[in-house]
Design an enzyme around this catalytic site. Structure first.
Site, PDB file in Angstrom:
ATOM      1  N   GLY A  19      -7.073  -0.863  -4.562  1.00 11.26           N
ATOM      2  CA  GLY A  19      -6.094   0.072  -4.020  1.00 11.26           C
ATOM      3  C   GLY A  19      -4.693  -0.233  -4.509  1.00 11.26           C
ATOM      4  O   GLY A  19      -4.362  -1.376  -4.827  1.00 11.26           O
ATOM      5  N   VAL A  26      -4.010  -3.858  -3.534  1.00 14.52           N
ATOM      6  CA  VAL A  26      -5.043  -4.505  -2.721  1.00 14.52           C
ATOM      7  C   VAL A  26      -6.173  -4.908  -3.659  1.00 14.52           C
ATOM      8  O   VAL A  26      -6.665  -4.087  -4.446  1.00 14.52           O
ATOM      9  CB  VAL A  26      -5.581  -3.570  -1.624  1.00 14.52           C
ATOM     10  CG1 VAL A  26      -6.708  -4.267  -0.844  1.00 14.52           C
ATOM     11  CG2 VAL A  26      -4.464  -3.162  -0.672  1.00 14.52           C
ATOM     12  N   ASP A 148       1.891   5.195  11.731  1.00 15.54           N
ATOM     13  CA  ASP A 148       1.272   5.799  10.546  1.00 15.54           C
ATOM     14  C   ASP A 148      -0.251   5.903  10.693  1.00 15.54           C
ATOM     15  O   ASP A 148      -1.001   5.582   9.766  1.00 15.54           O
ATOM     16  CB  ASP A 148       1.623   5.002   9.290  1.00 15.54           C
ATOM     17  CG  ASP A 148       1.476   5.823   8.006  1.00 15.54           C
ATOM     18  OD1 ASP A 148       1.455   7.069   8.098  1.00 15.54           O
ATOM     19  OD2 ASP A 148       1.383   5.218   6.920  1.00 15.54           O
TER      20      ASP A 148
END
Length: 321
Positions: A19, A26, A148
């Site tokens: 990611g 990530v 979020d």
């Protein structure tokens, strides 16, 4: 690469990148140690995720690390195994070591079904929603706002497919909220009206975002749809959040689901239900019996096949006929 954790040392090796974002990357990582390594009495997994960014720009990752330390006791928040600093290819990196979510995110689950745009099965959404609410209840009880919540930040972990809240990079405490205004904070499509209009944030914004998320998971489409012909999609989304009311008339939504969404997507934050209240909503209660029976039936079948393998062979032979 190594990180000190108490009196022990955890060794890990970075693998492939899974990611990327504005914060950094990530990566998957494998762990190894000379002795059996325990973290608070729990064995560390052989595979973890490592969230990394340049040390000079690690403000948000450092904040996320501190928040995750507060929620270690919750099984519905992604676990952190600590932090460390490494130098790789001449770059100094700040690394946050995390529980690996083999099931990906709920956004990944939606994307897999995107061609059909059917959304996920209601019983699956009910299960994930309950887990997220249990996580939010814990987070809110600590005086923290996630800011979020969305399908991308809900990860599915382990063989039991437990949904866990992740990515606290934009989180804030209620105390921080009181000290100053924070402007636009979060992902536009999931932002609450009070945040868009007044730049106000409370635990209620997470409930609004959860409502947007549940609607999207069930229907396969975002709550606030926009046309690809529009030049500024974000501005159109913010306009709709401010001036339009959410619509729940969708054939894919059961009566219980519609009522659940109405409790989450209330424009007045004071009238919005809390995580604790939503955990007692009929939408989640109706899922328990169905899900428990399904899990019980599968568990029984696995036990039968394991202890009496000839039964499995008989069933296969029947199916072939």
């Amino acid at each position: 690469m190594a990180v000190l954790m108490g009196e022990e040392m955890l060794l890990w090796k970075r693998g492939k990148t899974v990611g990327k974002g504005s914060f950094g990357i990530v990566s998957l990582a494998s762990t190894s140690n000379l002795h059996d390594h325990l973290l608070n009495g729990v064995p560390l997994p052989f595979q973890i995720a490592v969230k990394s960014c340049k040390f000079s720009g690690s403000r948000y990752l450092r904040a996320e690390s501190e928040f995750l330390r507060m929620f270690q006791e919750s099984p519905y928040v992604i676990r952190s195994f600590g932090v460390n600093v490494t130098q790789e290819n001449g770059v100094i990196l700040y690394n946050l070591l995390l529980e690996y979510a083999s099931g990906g995110s709920l956004a990944d689950r939606l994307e897999a079904d995107m061609n059909s745009r059917k959304g996920l099965a209601e019983f699956e959404v009910q299960k994930h929603t309950k887990n997220v609410l249990l996580g939010l209840s814990h987070v809110h009880s600590k005086g923290v706002i996630h800011c979020d919540i969305k399908p991308h930040n809900i990860l599915v972990v382990g063989t039991d497919r437990i949904a866990k809240i992740a990515d606290f990079g934009l989180a804030m405490t209620l105390e921080e909220r009181r000290k100053k205004k924070h402007g636009i904070r979060g992902t536009y499509r999931y932002m609450a009206p009070e945040s868009v209009i007044y730049h106000e944030y409370g635990t209620e914004v997470d409930i609004w975002a959860l409502g947007c998320t549940v609607y999207e998971l069930l229907t396969g489409t975002p709550l606030w749809e926009t046309s690809s012909d529009i030049n500024d999609v974000n501005a159109d989304v913010l306009y709709k959040i401010e001036f339009e009311k959410p619509k729940f008339q969708n054939a894919k939504l059961s009566k219980e689901a519609q009522d659940f969404l109405k409790r989450c997507l209330v424009k007045n934050p004071r009238s919005r239900w809390t995580a604790e209240m939503l955990l007692n909503h009929p939408f989640l209660k109706s899922s328990y019996v169905q899900l428990t029976k399904k899990q019980s039936d599968m568990s029984l079948l696995r036990r039968i096949f394991k202890t009496l393998p000839h039964i499995r062979d008989l069933i296969k032979a029947r199916l072939i006929q």
